[in-house]
Design a protein around this motif. Structure first.
Motif, mmCIF file in Angstrom:
data_model
loop_
_atom_site.group_PDB
_atom_site.id
_atom_site.type_symbol
_atom_site.label_atom_id
_atom_site.label_comp_id
_atom_site.label_asym_id
_atom_site.label_seq_id
_atom_site.Cartn_x
_atom_site.Cartn_y
_atom_site.Cartn_z
ATOM 1 N N LEU A 166 0.821 -1.216 0.000
ATOM 2 C CA LEU A 166 0.000 0.000 0.000
ATOM 3 C C LEU A 166 0.854 1.265 0.000
ATOM 4 O O LEU A 166 0.506 2.254 -0.645
ATOM 5 C CB LEU A 166 -0.940 0.004 1.211
ATOM 6 C CG LEU A 166 -2.063 -1.026 1.177
ATOM 7 C CD1 LEU A 166 -2.827 -1.015 2.482
ATOM 8 C CD2 LEU A 166 -2.987 -0.769 0.011
ATOM 9 N N ALA A 167 1.990 1.235 0.706
ATOM 10 C CA ALA A 167 2.881 2.400 0.740
ATOM 11 C C ALA A 167 3.482 2.658 -0.639
ATOM 12 O O ALA A 167 3.661 3.808 -1.036
ATOM 13 C CB ALA A 167 3.975 2.193 1.779
ATOM 14 N N ALA A 168 3.781 1.591 -1.377
ATOM 15 C CA ALA A 168 4.331 1.773 -2.729
ATOM 16 C C ALA A 168 3.297 2.409 -3.647
ATOM 17 O O ALA A 168 3.614 3.331 -4.413
ATOM 18 C CB ALA A 168 4.791 0.428 -3.283
ATOM 19 N N VAL A 169 2.065 1.954 -3.563
ATOM 20 C CA VAL A 169 1.003 2.528 -4.387
ATOM 21 C C VAL A 169 0.746 3.978 -3.990
ATOM 22 O O VAL A 169 0.547 4.847 -4.837
ATOM 23 C CB VAL A 169 -0.290 1.676 -4.273
ATOM 24 C CG1 VAL A 169 -1.465 2.350 -4.940
ATOM 25 C CG2 VAL A 169 -0.060 0.301 -4.885
ATOM 26 N N THR A 170 0.777 4.253 -2.693
ATOM 27 C CA THR A 170 0.590 5.617 -2.214
ATOM 28 C C THR A 170 1.696 6.530 -2.707
ATOM 29 O O THR A 170 1.450 7.674 -3.090
ATOM 30 C CB THR A 170 0.533 5.640 -0.674
ATOM 31 O OG1 THR A 170 -0.511 4.793 -0.237
ATOM 32 C CG2 THR A 170 0.308 7.037 -0.151
ATOM 33 N N GLY A 171 2.922 6.032 -2.716
ATOM 34 C CA GLY A 171 4.042 6.826 -3.218
ATOM 35 C C GLY A 171 3.863 7.191 -4.675
ATOM 36 O O GLY A 171 4.126 8.332 -5.087
ATOM 37 N N LEU A 172 3.389 6.243 -5.464
ATOM 38 C CA LEU A 172 3.125 6.535 -6.873
ATOM 39 C C LEU A 172 2.007 7.563 -7.029
ATOM 40 O O LEU A 172 2.102 8.476 -7.853
ATOM 41 C CB LEU A 172 2.760 5.250 -7.616
ATOM 42 C CG LEU A 172 3.891 4.252 -7.802
ATOM 43 C CD1 LEU A 172 3.351 2.955 -8.390
ATOM 44 C CD2 LEU A 172 4.971 4.823 -8.692
ATOM 45 N N ALA A 173 0.958 7.413 -6.238
ATOM 46 C CA ALA A 173 -0.155 8.367 -6.324
ATOM 47 C C ALA A 173 0.272 9.765 -5.899
ATOM 48 O O ALA A 173 -0.120 10.763 -6.525
ATOM 49 C CB ALA A 173 -1.319 7.880 -5.458
#
Length: 99
Positions: free
Chosen positions: A69-76
């Motif tokens: 989830l943190a990786a996806v949040t970083g991309l967003a």
């Protein structure tokens, strides 16, 4: 050994508190985005340390999910920051400096 791990987890929790101050008082959106990334990374570390200290495998699994989830949040966050920067450049007057 587990007492040491609890102390390390407490120190990491204090770093999240410092990150909350940075989110509240941050001079710009970039600083706030980095502080949010700090929350994800530190949360993963805390869950892994507590999972090892207590022997709970569920905490380690939760840390892996939080990592995704943190990786996806970083991309967003990076994408929204780029969109914000593009919208500023479109509305700027010719000859005006960009921040």
């Amino acid at each position: 050994m587990s007492a040491f791990l609890y102390v390390v987890a407490t120190i990491l929790l204090l770093s999240i508190g410092v990150g909350l101050i940075r989110v509240h008082r941050g001079p710009g959106p970039g600083d706030r985005m980095l502080a949010v990334q700090l929350f994800g990374t530190t949360g993963i570390a805390i869950l892994l340390i507590l999972g090892i200290a207590t022997g709970e495998e569920a905490a380690i699994d939760a840390a892996l999910i939080l990592g995704l989830l943190a990786a996806v949040t970083g991309l967003a966050l990076a994408r929204s920051g780029l969109a914000m920067q593009e919208s500023r450049s479109e509305t700027a007057e010719p000859g005006e400096e960009q921040p």
